[in-house]
Write an enzyme that holds these catalytic residues in place. Structure first.
Site, PDB file in Angstrom:
ATOM      1  N   CYS A 149       0.864  -1.175   0.000  1.00  0.00           N
ATOM      2  CA  CYS A 149       0.000   0.000   0.000  1.00  0.00           C
ATOM      3  C   CYS A 149       0.899   1.223   0.000  1.00  0.00           C
ATOM      4  O   CYS A 149       2.103   1.105  -0.194  1.00  0.00           O
ATOM      5  CB  CYS A 149      -0.989  -0.005   1.153  1.00  0.00           C
ATOM      6  SG  CYS A 149      -0.254   0.157   2.778  1.00  0.00           S
ATOM      7  N   CYS A 176      -4.818  -0.942  -1.148  1.00  0.00           N
ATOM      8  CA  CYS A 176      -5.383   0.402  -1.049  1.00  0.00           C
ATOM      9  C   CYS A 176      -6.860   0.356  -1.411  1.00  0.00           C
ATOM     10  O   CYS A 176      -7.277  -0.442  -2.242  1.00  0.00           O
ATOM     11  CB  CYS A 176      -4.672   1.357  -1.993  1.00  0.00           C
ATOM     12  SG  CYS A 176      -2.922   1.529  -1.659  1.00  0.00           S
ATOM     13  N   CYS A 202      -3.293   3.516  -5.696  1.00  0.00           N
ATOM     14  CA  CYS A 202      -2.489   2.406  -5.213  1.00  0.00           C
ATOM     15  C   CYS A 202      -1.195   2.329  -6.017  1.00  0.00           C
ATOM     16  O   CYS A 202      -1.216   2.506  -7.234  1.00  0.00           O
ATOM     17  CB  CYS A 202      -3.272   1.107  -5.369  1.00  0.00           C
ATOM     18  SG  CYS A 202      -3.181   0.072  -3.926  1.00  0.00           S
TER      19      CYS A 202
END
Length: 165
Positions: free
Chosen positions: A7, A79, A87
């Site tokens: 992430c 994400c 992301c």
């Protein structure tokens, strides 16, 4: 097989996924986590939640994808698209999947509501991980295209995400 949970900040979701995966995974499967722009610290609520779940938390820290100990075979971004996040895209030969989960670190409200956001993120990630680990992993390790198809299926089934290329 090395799985990277990726992430942006590497403080909540990817840490929750790494810890949970390693707690549940069979021998020969290992997870790590990283961020494209790490925050530099693991969110204390993430660590507290893992401890409540009986998952070891020692040694976790927010780290960059520039410093991975091994090249991942699988990269799973976590994400949350619904939160308007971009992301990061890992640039490597790994199989890729997206398991979008809203960032509990951005949750607002009462203590109870914020804790609920962390719990929801954890449960969602754990369901995806359990689904993956219930597959015939030894067979899938030998067939990357079948493994990619299963990762895409989990993305759609558990995370309501379209598959990634």
């Amino acid at each position: 097989m090395n799985v990277l949970f990726l992430c942006t900040g590497n403080s909540c979701r990817s840490i929750l996924a790494e810890a949970t995966f390693n707690h549940l995974a069979p021998e020969g499967w290992q997870a790590m986590s990283a961020g494209s722009k790490p925050t530099g610290q693991v969110h204390p609520r993430s660590l507290a939640l893992l401890e409540r779940e009986g998952i070891p938390t020692e040694g976790f820290f927010s780290k960059s994808w520039d410093n991975l100990p091994v090249t991942p075979d699988i990269v799973i971004t976590v994400c949350g698209n619904a939160a308007g996040e971009t992301c990061p895209a890992y640039l490597g030969p790994a199989l890729r999947a997206h398991w979008g989960v809203d960032d509990p670190a951005k949750a607002a409200g009462t203590e109870e509501e914020i804790n609920a956001a962390f719990t929801q993120a954890y449960r969602t990630l754990r369901e995806g991980i359990e689904t993956l680990l219930a597959l015939p992993l030894d067979d899938l390790r030998q067939d990357p295209s079948a493994l990619k198809a299963k990762l895409d299926y989990i993305s759609i089934l558990k995370f309501k995400q379209p598959h990634t290329k």
